[in-house]
Design a protein around this motif. Structure first.
Motif, mmCIF file in Angstrom:
data_model
loop_
_atom_site.group_PDB
_atom_site.id
_atom_site.type_symbol
_atom_site.label_atom_id
_atom_site.label_comp_id
_atom_site.label_asym_id
_atom_site.label_seq_id
_atom_site.Cartn_x
_atom_site.Cartn_y
_atom_site.Cartn_z
ATOM 1 N N GLN A 134 0.805 -1.223 0.000
ATOM 2 C CA GLN A 134 0.000 0.000 0.000
ATOM 3 C C GLN A 134 0.843 1.281 0.000
ATOM 4 O OE1 GLN A 134 -3.862 -2.085 2.198
ATOM 5 N NE2 GLN A 134 -3.099 -0.151 2.968
ATOM 6 N N VAL A 135 2.147 1.158 -0.203
ATOM 7 C CA VAL A 135 2.965 2.360 -0.359
ATOM 8 C C VAL A 135 2.585 3.036 -1.686
ATOM 9 C CG1 VAL A 135 5.298 3.254 -0.707
ATOM 10 C CG2 VAL A 135 4.891 1.460 0.991
ATOM 11 N N PRO A 136 2.245 4.319 -1.675
ATOM 12 C CA PRO A 136 1.832 4.991 -2.907
ATOM 13 C C PRO A 136 2.885 4.893 -4.006
ATOM 14 C CG PRO A 136 1.376 6.370 -0.997
ATOM 15 C CD PRO A 136 2.188 5.215 -0.501
ATOM 16 N N ALA A 137 2.441 4.781 -5.235
ATOM 17 C CA ALA A 137 3.354 4.623 -6.376
ATOM 18 C C ALA A 137 4.292 5.810 -6.526
ATOM 19 C CB ALA A 137 2.540 4.426 -7.654
ATOM 20 N N SER A 138 3.886 6.987 -6.051
ATOM 21 C CA SER A 138 4.706 8.192 -6.218
ATOM 22 C C SER A 138 5.940 8.205 -5.318
ATOM 23 C CB SER A 138 3.869 9.444 -5.931
ATOM 24 O OG SER A 138 3.358 9.395 -4.606
ATOM 25 N N TYR A 139 5.969 7.372 -4.281
ATOM 26 C CA TYR A 139 7.128 7.370 -3.385
ATOM 27 C C TYR A 139 8.260 6.577 -4.044
ATOM 28 C CZ TYR A 139 10.201 6.730 0.569
ATOM 29 O OH TYR A 139 11.309 6.750 1.374
ATOM 30 N N ASN A 140 9.457 7.207 -4.161
ATOM 31 C CA ASN A 140 10.543 6.560 -4.900
ATOM 32 C C ASN A 140 11.878 6.535 -4.155
ATOM 33 O OD1 ASN A 140 11.287 9.227 -5.023
ATOM 34 N ND2 ASN A 140 11.045 9.439 -7.245
ATOM 35 N N LYS A 141 11.843 6.722 -2.853
ATOM 36 C CA LYS A 141 13.075 6.662 -2.060
ATOM 37 C C LYS A 141 13.265 5.245 -1.501
ATOM 38 C CE LYS A 141 13.766 11.054 -2.637
ATOM 39 N NZ LYS A 141 14.847 11.537 -3.534
ATOM 40 N N ALA A 174 5.340 -16.394 -8.883
ATOM 41 C CA ALA A 174 5.849 -16.166 -7.526
ATOM 42 C C ALA A 174 4.712 -16.013 -6.536
ATOM 43 C CB ALA A 174 6.738 -14.917 -7.507
ATOM 44 N N VAL A 175 3.647 -15.318 -6.921
ATOM 45 C CA VAL A 175 2.499 -15.108 -6.039
ATOM 46 C C VAL A 175 1.902 -16.442 -5.611
ATOM 47 C CG1 VAL A 175 0.096 -14.327 -5.989
ATOM 48 C CG2 VAL A 175 1.893 -12.783 -6.795
ATOM 49 N N ASP A 176 1.624 -17.319 -6.570
ATOM 50 C CA ASP A 176 1.011 -18.601 -6.235
ATOM 51 C C ASP A 176 1.957 -19.483 -5.425
ATOM 52 O OD1 ASP A 176 -1.325 -17.879 -7.423
ATOM 53 O OD2 ASP A 176 -1.077 -19.091 -9.232
ATOM 54 N N CYS A 177 3.247 -19.438 -5.749
ATOM 55 C CA CYS A 177 4.230 -20.196 -4.976
ATOM 56 C C CYS A 177 4.251 -19.724 -3.528
ATOM 57 C CB CYS A 177 5.612 -20.049 -5.610
ATOM 58 S SG CYS A 177 6.918 -20.936 -4.725
ATOM 59 N N ILE A 178 4.270 -18.423 -3.313
ATOM 60 C CA ILE A 178 4.312 -17.870 -1.955
ATOM 61 C C ILE A 178 3.050 -18.240 -1.175
ATOM 62 C CG2 ILE A 178 4.228 -15.709 -0.636
ATOM 63 C CD1 ILE A 178 6.164 -14.526 -2.721
ATOM 64 N N ILE A 179 1.887 -18.137 -1.815
ATOM 65 C CA ILE A 179 0.631 -18.481 -1.135
ATOM 66 C C ILE A 179 0.709 -19.892 -0.550
ATOM 67 C CG2 ILE A 179 -1.805 -19.088 -1.504
ATOM 68 C CD1 ILE A 179 -2.021 -16.698 -3.376
ATOM 69 N N HIS A 180 1.193 -20.833 -1.351
ATOM 70 C CA HIS A 180 1.181 -22.223 -0.896
ATOM 71 C C HIS A 180 2.311 -22.531 0.079
ATOM 72 C CE1 HIS A 180 -2.222 -22.940 -3.363
ATOM 73 N NE2 HIS A 180 -1.579 -22.647 -4.481
ATOM 74 N N VAL A 181 3.471 -21.936 -0.117
ATOM 75 C CA VAL A 181 4.546 -22.106 0.874
ATOM 76 C C VAL A 181 4.103 -21.510 2.213
ATOM 77 C CG1 VAL A 181 6.903 -21.416 1.481
ATOM 78 C CG2 VAL A 181 6.395 -22.236 -0.828
ATOM 79 N N TRP A 182 3.366 -20.420 2.163
ATOM 80 C CA TRP A 182 2.906 -19.740 3.371
ATOM 81 C C TRP A 182 1.794 -20.526 4.069
ATOM 82 C CZ3 TRP A 182 2.089 -13.702 3.038
ATOM 83 C CH2 TRP A 182 1.931 -13.170 4.332
ATOM 84 N N TYR A 183 0.813 -21.019 3.288
ATOM 85 C CA TYR A 183 -0.429 -21.478 3.904
ATOM 86 C C TYR A 183 -0.851 -22.922 3.609
ATOM 87 C CZ TYR A 183 -1.539 -16.658 5.304
ATOM 88 O OH TYR A 183 -1.538 -15.426 5.897
ATOM 89 N N ARG A 364 0.410 -9.706 -5.066
ATOM 90 C CA ARG A 364 0.773 -9.185 -6.391
ATOM 91 C C ARG A 364 1.144 -7.702 -6.291
ATOM 92 N NH1 ARG A 364 -0.726 -7.602 -11.589
ATOM 93 N NH2 ARG A 364 0.105 -9.011 -13.182
ATOM 94 N N ALA A 365 0.379 -6.947 -5.510
ATOM 95 C CA ALA A 365 0.701 -5.532 -5.307
ATOM 96 C C ALA A 365 2.048 -5.389 -4.587
ATOM 97 C CB ALA A 365 -0.411 -4.855 -4.510
ATOM 98 N N PHE A 366 2.299 -6.269 -3.630
ATOM 99 C CA PHE A 366 3.574 -6.278 -2.904
ATOM 100 C C PHE A 366 4.741 -6.541 -3.856
ATOM 101 C CE2 PHE A 366 6.685 -9.176 -0.810
ATOM 102 C CZ PHE A 366 7.269 -8.266 0.071
ATOM 103 N N LEU A 367 4.598 -7.538 -4.731
ATOM 104 C CA LEU A 367 5.687 -7.891 -5.638
ATOM 105 C C LEU A 367 5.898 -6.833 -6.714
ATOM 106 C CD1 LEU A 367 5.067 -11.723 -6.017
ATOM 107 C CD2 LEU A 367 6.965 -10.610 -4.868
ATOM 108 N N ILE A 368 4.836 -6.221 -7.179
ATOM 109 C CA ILE A 368 4.980 -5.132 -8.155
ATOM 110 C C ILE A 368 5.713 -3.963 -7.515
ATOM 111 C CG2 ILE A 368 3.690 -3.382 -9.440
ATOM 112 C CD1 ILE A 368 1.597 -5.564 -10.047
ATOM 113 N N ARG A 369 5.343 -3.628 -6.270
ATOM 114 C CA ARG A 369 6.034 -2.541 -5.556
ATOM 115 C C ARG A 369 7.498 -2.894 -5.340
ATOM 116 N NH1 ARG A 369 7.481 1.641 -4.810
ATOM 117 N NH2 ARG A 369 6.561 3.473 -3.842
ATOM 118 N N LEU A 370 7.760 -4.159 -5.050
ATOM 119 C CA LEU A 370 9.116 -4.627 -4.820
ATOM 120 C C LEU A 370 9.951 -4.545 -6.089
ATOM 121 C CD1 LEU A 370 10.428 -5.837 -2.258
ATOM 122 C CD2 LEU A 370 9.902 -8.097 -3.155
#
Length: 572
Positions: A134-141, A174-183, A364-370
């Motif tokens: 949820q970090v806004p897209a405009s933040y770039n530091k 990666a999203v689907d892999c993480i979901i299943h490794v996590w849960y 997915r939002a987390f990985l896109i931000r990453l």
């Protein structure tokens, strides 16, 4: 992100079944989707086992009522109607994830400095994932995320999940892999390959280099992935143990792993505890929860399961035990409202399908931000009483400590002493906040007089509770201890009560007023990250929607007694 599509439930393990997406749902349960009537008819022989399950009947009753006996949790010496989870391993969150930053409403989207976040007693990664997503897209530091937990079972899983996020080239895979490794208790071969081919070699290389070091020496390694990095600091002995979370224990098959798990999640000795969690659920949700207890796969109800044949090594770290309690549930770590607002296609009652989609969207939002950010993760596996000694003072925009400030754990004075100096001072950042959660304060502080007044005082909210009991359909039994209603009344009453006076007494008892004088931390009157009482009813008892709000709250494991307190450093 496009609207998710859910596969027709008429699939087969040999790939001869339907591969289309579902457009219609079973009108009997609303848990599965079909591409058309032909597939629905073909699948009925299998689906009717779930669709016609006794759990799906409006007249379903827990085993203690059917067997005309007291539930085990009301037996002598075990009178706690509302369950406690204090002593159990928690590899999944048991309170909904929060965004600890809320950058837009605090520092602002144009904030031009580096952000430093500290999760001092992290548990799983849900708060980290939600915050970064949820970090806004405009933040770039640069964003520096420091994560600590003293349980290697927890930290090892966090390391593996973050490394999957950092090494993967394909976000959706990666999203689907993480979901299943996590849960998920069982994972796909592709998930295990990801761990063993991409993550395991990174750790093996370090273990080889440090094999001659003292077992208690503290050793750090930084991996770099373009603009992103992950630094892990562990004792030498912990580095060696980290490898075991990436390898399936010898001789552990999927069948054996499932038997080990269901010996806990479907234990006959725990059936009253399990039934207690089903009492408040809708018929379809009872069926869905039972399915998850059976197979332990976080998937939409009708999704293909034949690929899940590998025991999850991050959960089955040893060959003969399941690490969590019988009622551990991925639903507990996420906002039920957010989950219910997520899509499960035409299968509108599929709560785990909704959860799967909600977590998938958040990840997915987390990985896109990453993928397009400057991001540095620092991970430690140290006690709360140690971690502050190696971190820099006046550094962090936010510090989140879970409920370690509870009196039964570190307490507020020790928490303030350890964390206060690490928080940025107001001159550097007037929005810097320490977030503490008090889960036990109300229960510890309530006196018998408080309980009697709460029980017998005729309050306006009583009408709402009666409506709730009537709506759920709890029927009376001849023996009062076999009646559903006292159990439901207890939960509902706990969620309509106002606990401010009791929390004020708790703060007085444990000298919150001295925290400012001794440690320079001030309680924030106006919270800017999380509400003081986030699980309190928002609507008055007589407002439209109040009944629905109470029903939803009672479906969650959290209660109105959960109290957050935010702190800032004193101006100086």
């Amino acid at each position: 992100m496009a609207t998710p599509q859910f596969v027709c439930a008429n699939w087969s393990a040999d790939n001869t079944g339907c591969k289309k997406f579902g457009k219609y749902t079973c009108k009997g349960c609303h848990l599965v989707v079909y591409c058309g009537s032909d597939c629905q008819k073909s699948h009925w022989a299998l689906h009717k086992i779930d669709c016609k399950s006794p759990l799906g009947n409006e007249t379903w009753r827990p085993s203690w009522a059917l067997e005309n006996r007291k539930p085990a949790f009301l037996e002598t010496g075990n009178r706690n109607i509302i369950p406690s989870f204090a002593d159990e391993k928690r590899l999944w969150g048991n309170i909904p994830a929060i965004d600890v930053l809320k950058l837009e409403s605090n520092e602002g989207v144009d904030y031009g400095k580096q952000i430093d976040l500290l999760f001092a007693v992290s548990g799983d990664l849900r708060n980290v994932v939600k915050t970064i997503a949820q970090v806004p897209a405009s933040y770039n530091k640069l964003i520096v995320v420091t994560i600590n937990d003293d349980d290697l079972d927890v930290m090892a899983r966090n390391v593996i999940i973050l490394l999957i996020a950092l090494v993967s080239d394909n976000i959706d895979e990666a999203v689907d892999c993480i979901i299943h490794v996590w849960y998920s208790a069982l994972i796909r071969k592709s998930d295990l390959d990801m761990i063993q081919q991409k993550i395991l070699p990174l750790v093996q290389g370090i273990c080889e280099k440090v094999k001659d070091k003292d077992s208690h020496s503290l050793l750090g390694k930084t991996w770099r992935f373009g603009k992103r990095s992950l630094r892990l600091v562990l004792q030498k002995s912990q580095w060696a143990r980290l490898l075991t979370y990436m390898k399936t224990p010898e001789g552990l098959t999927a069948e054996r792993a499932s038997r080990i798990r269901t010996a806990v999640t479907l234990a006959e000795s725990k059936k009253d505890s399990l039934d207690r969690h089903l009492v408040f659920q809708s018929p379809a949700r009872r069926i869905a929860k039972h399915r998850f207890r059976q197979d332990g796969l976080l998937l939409p109800f009708g999704a293909p399961r034949h690929e899940f044949q590998e025991p999850n090594p991050t959960l089955f770290n040893v060959t003969d035990s399941w690490p969590m309690n019988e009622c551990a549930d991925p639903l507990h770590g996420w906002s039920l409202k957010d989950v219910e607002d997520s899509s499960s296609g035409p299968a509108t009652a599929d709560i785990y399908g909704k959860l799967f989609n909600h977590i998938r969207t958040t990840l997915r939002a987390f990985l896109i931000r990453l993928s397009d950010s400057q991001m540095a993760f620092r991970l430690f596996c140290m006690g709360f009483g140690e971690i502050y000694t190696i971190l820099e003072c006046n550094t962090f925009n936010r510090i989140e400590v879970s409920n370690v400030a509870d009196n039964l754990l570190a307490g507020i004075h020790h928490t303030a002493s350890a964390m206060g100096p690490l928080l940025q001072c107001p001159r550097a950042n007037p929005h810097a906040t320490l977030i503490t959660l008090f889960r036990n304060a109300i229960t510890e502080t309530m006196t018998m007089q408080d309980r009697m007044m709460d029980m017998y005082t005729r309050r306006p909210e009583t009408k709402l509770i009666r409506e709730y009991i009537s709506h759920i359909g709890a029927k009376s039994f001849h023996h009062p201890l076999l009646d559903h209603r006292p159990l439901m009344w207890t939960y509902a009453q706990a969620n309509v009560a106002a606990y401010d006076p009791i929390f004020d007494r708790f703060m007085e008892n444990f000298r919150f007023s001295q925290v400012d004088k001794l440690f320079g931390l001030v309680m924030k009157e106006k919270h800017t990250v999380i509400e003081k009482w986030p699980f309190r009813l928002k609507l008055r008892y007589d407002q439209p929607g109040a009944l629905e709000e109470l029903i939803s709250l009672n479906n969650e494991i959290v209660f109105a007694k959960e109290r957050y307190v935010e702190w800032r450093r004193r101006y100086m």
